[in-house]
Motif scaffolding. Structure first.
Motif, short mmCIF file in Angstrom:
data_model
loop_
_atom_site.label_atom_id
_atom_site.label_comp_id
_atom_site.label_asym_id
_atom_site.label_seq_id
_atom_site.Cartn_x
_atom_site.Cartn_y
_atom_site.Cartn_z
N HIS A 32 0.60 -1.16 0.03
CA HIS A 32 -0.13 0.05 -0.05
C HIS A 32 0.78 1.28 0.08
CE1 HIS A 32 -3.36 2.48 0.55
NE2 HIS A 32 -2.90 3.21 1.62
N LEU A 33 2.18 1.27 0.69
CA LEU A 33 2.93 2.39 0.69
C LEU A 33 3.39 2.91 -0.73
CD1 LEU A 33 4.99 1.77 3.77
CD2 LEU A 33 3.35 3.71 3.41
N LEU A 34 3.46 1.92 -1.58
CA LEU A 34 3.87 2.10 -2.96
C LEU A 34 2.68 3.09 -3.68
CD1 LEU A 34 5.32 -0.99 -4.28
CD2 LEU A 34 6.54 0.98 -3.79
N GLU A 35 1.64 3.06 -3.38
CA GLU A 35 0.46 3.95 -4.03
C GLU A 35 0.58 5.57 -3.40
OE1 GLU A 35 -3.25 2.31 -2.84
OE2 GLU A 35 -2.98 0.38 -3.48
N THR A 36 1.58 5.70 -2.47
CA THR A 36 1.71 6.94 -2.05
C THR A 36 3.19 7.55 -2.11
OG1 THR A 36 1.89 6.29 0.37
CG2 THR A 36 -0.33 7.05 -0.39
N LEU A 37 3.98 7.02 -3.22
CA LEU A 37 5.19 7.25 -3.28
C LEU A 37 5.45 7.30 -5.07
CD1 LEU A 37 8.06 7.20 -2.51
CD2 LEU A 37 8.31 4.84 -2.91
N VAL A 38 6.04 8.49 -5.15
CA VAL A 38 6.57 8.64 -6.66
C VAL A 38 8.05 9.21 -6.46
CG1 VAL A 38 6.70 10.05 -8.90
CG2 VAL A 38 4.33 9.21 -7.72
N SER A 39 9.01 8.41 -7.01
CA SER A 39 10.43 8.58 -7.04
C SER A 39 11.08 8.27 -8.14
CB SER A 39 11.02 8.01 -5.80
OG SER A 39 12.24 8.53 -5.52
N TYR A 40 12.18 9.17 -8.75
CA TYR A 40 12.78 8.92 -9.87
C TYR A 40 14.03 9.89 -10.10
CZ TYR A 40 9.49 12.04 -12.44
OH TYR A 40 8.83 13.18 -12.68
N THR A 41 14.77 9.59 -11.03
CA THR A 41 15.94 10.32 -11.24
C THR A 41 16.34 9.98 -12.87
OG1 THR A 41 18.11 11.31 -10.88
CG2 THR A 41 17.75 9.31 -10.57
N GLY A 42 16.92 10.99 -13.36
CA GLY A 42 17.34 10.94 -14.78
C GLY A 42 17.84 12.12 -15.21
N LYS A 43 18.52 12.15 -16.30
CA LYS A 43 19.07 13.49 -16.88
C LYS A 43 17.85 13.94 -17.88
CE LYS A 43 23.21 14.24 -17.38
NZ LYS A 43 23.90 15.06 -16.81
N PHE A 44 17.67 15.30 -17.60
CA PHE A 44 16.81 16.13 -18.42
C PHE A 44 17.30 17.02 -19.33
CE2 PHE A 44 17.50 19.03 -15.09
CZ PHE A 44 17.36 20.37 -15.57
N ARG A 45 16.34 17.48 -20.41
CA ARG A 45 16.69 18.61 -21.22
C ARG A 45 15.38 19.44 -21.35
NH1 ARG A 45 15.44 13.88 -23.91
NH2 ARG A 45 14.01 13.86 -25.72
N LEU A 46 15.54 20.56 -21.76
CA LEU A 46 14.34 21.45 -22.01
C LEU A 46 13.92 21.68 -23.61
CD1 LEU A 46 15.60 24.20 -19.59
CD2 LEU A 46 13.89 22.30 -19.10
N ASP A 47 12.87 21.79 -23.68
CA ASP A 47 12.15 21.96 -24.90
C ASP A 47 11.16 23.10 -24.72
OD1 ASP A 47 11.49 21.96 -27.47
OD2 ASP A 47 10.49 19.96 -27.63
N GLY A 48 11.19 24.12 -24.87
CA GLY A 48 10.57 25.24 -24.63
C GLY A 48 9.82 25.17 -23.08
N ASP A 49 8.56 24.92 -23.01
CA ASP A 49 8.04 24.81 -21.63
C ASP A 49 8.11 23.40 -21.15
OD1 ASP A 49 5.66 24.08 -23.23
OD2 ASP A 49 4.31 25.26 -22.45
N LYS A 50 8.47 22.35 -21.62
CA LYS A 50 8.56 21.20 -21.33
C LYS A 50 10.20 20.85 -20.97
CE LYS A 50 5.11 19.64 -24.86
NZ LYS A 50 4.40 20.84 -24.46
N TRP A 51 10.18 19.75 -19.99
CA TRP A 51 11.41 19.02 -19.90
C TRP A 51 11.12 17.44 -20.16
CZ3 TRP A 51 9.38 20.08 -14.72
CH2 TRP A 51 9.05 19.09 -13.89
N ILE A 52 12.28 17.05 -20.72
CA ILE A 52 12.12 15.64 -21.08
C ILE A 52 13.25 14.96 -20.44
CG2 ILE A 52 12.32 13.93 -22.74
CD1 ILE A 52 11.78 17.47 -23.86
#
Length: 165
Positions: A89-109
């Motif tokens: 159940h604890l997994l339902e209240t967790l969001v966690s991640y990391t990665g390299k990002f790049r910008l594209d206007g008003d977005k990041w990928i």
């Protein structure tokens, strides 16, 4: 005059020796630490908005000058688990991640290399963002989120404020 010209030439040389990527990478307006203020999802089928992480979720997003993003977001009222069902159940209240990002206007990928859900590792996550002073509003694309798949397609609306600590 000659000394001033020499100093300008030395400054120009020093600037030109600084790698371009180091200068460009630190220029992102997202750079720094952001504290979670709210997290809600909009359900596509009926437009309902749900505070899936509670009224007072906790968490941070950190965007490094080297263009890496870290997210750790947790729901309100989490308690230590005593059995497997509670741990799941604890997994339902967790969001966690990391990665390299790049910008594209008003977005990041972000190209994720670590995530709380293994299905996200190796994925590309795109977010639309808007900055309003010290506030960062983030909108995900429509998708089925692993934490609340029973709701069908949803999109997250996440608000952060620039952290002071």
């Amino acid at each position: 005059m000659r000394t001033t010209m020499g100093m300008l030439a030395a400054a120009a040389l020093a600037t030109s020796l600084t790698p371009m990527s180091a200068r460009a990478e630190s220029d992102t307006p997202l750079k720094g630490l952001w504290k979670l203020v709210s997290y809600e999802v909009e359900v596509r089928k009926d437009g309902e908005k749900v505070p899936v992480m509670g009224e007072h979720p906790t968490g941070y997003a950190y965007f490094t000058p080297e263009k890496r993003v870290f997210f750790v977001l947790t729901g309100e009222g989490r308690r230590p688990a005593k059995d497997d069902a509670q741990r799941a159940h604890l997994l339902e209240t967790l969001v966690s991640y990391t990665g390299k990002f790049r910008l594209d206007g008003d977005k990041w990928i972000a190209d994720l290399d670590v995530a709380w859900d293994p299905k996200w590792v190796g994925s590309e996550q795109t977010r639309t963002f808007a900055l309003d002073g010290e506030r960062l509003r983030v909108l995900t694309p429509w998708r089925v989120m692993p934490n609340w798949a029973d709701k069908g397609e949803t999109r997250s609306i996440v608000t952060f404020e620039r952290a002071k600590d």
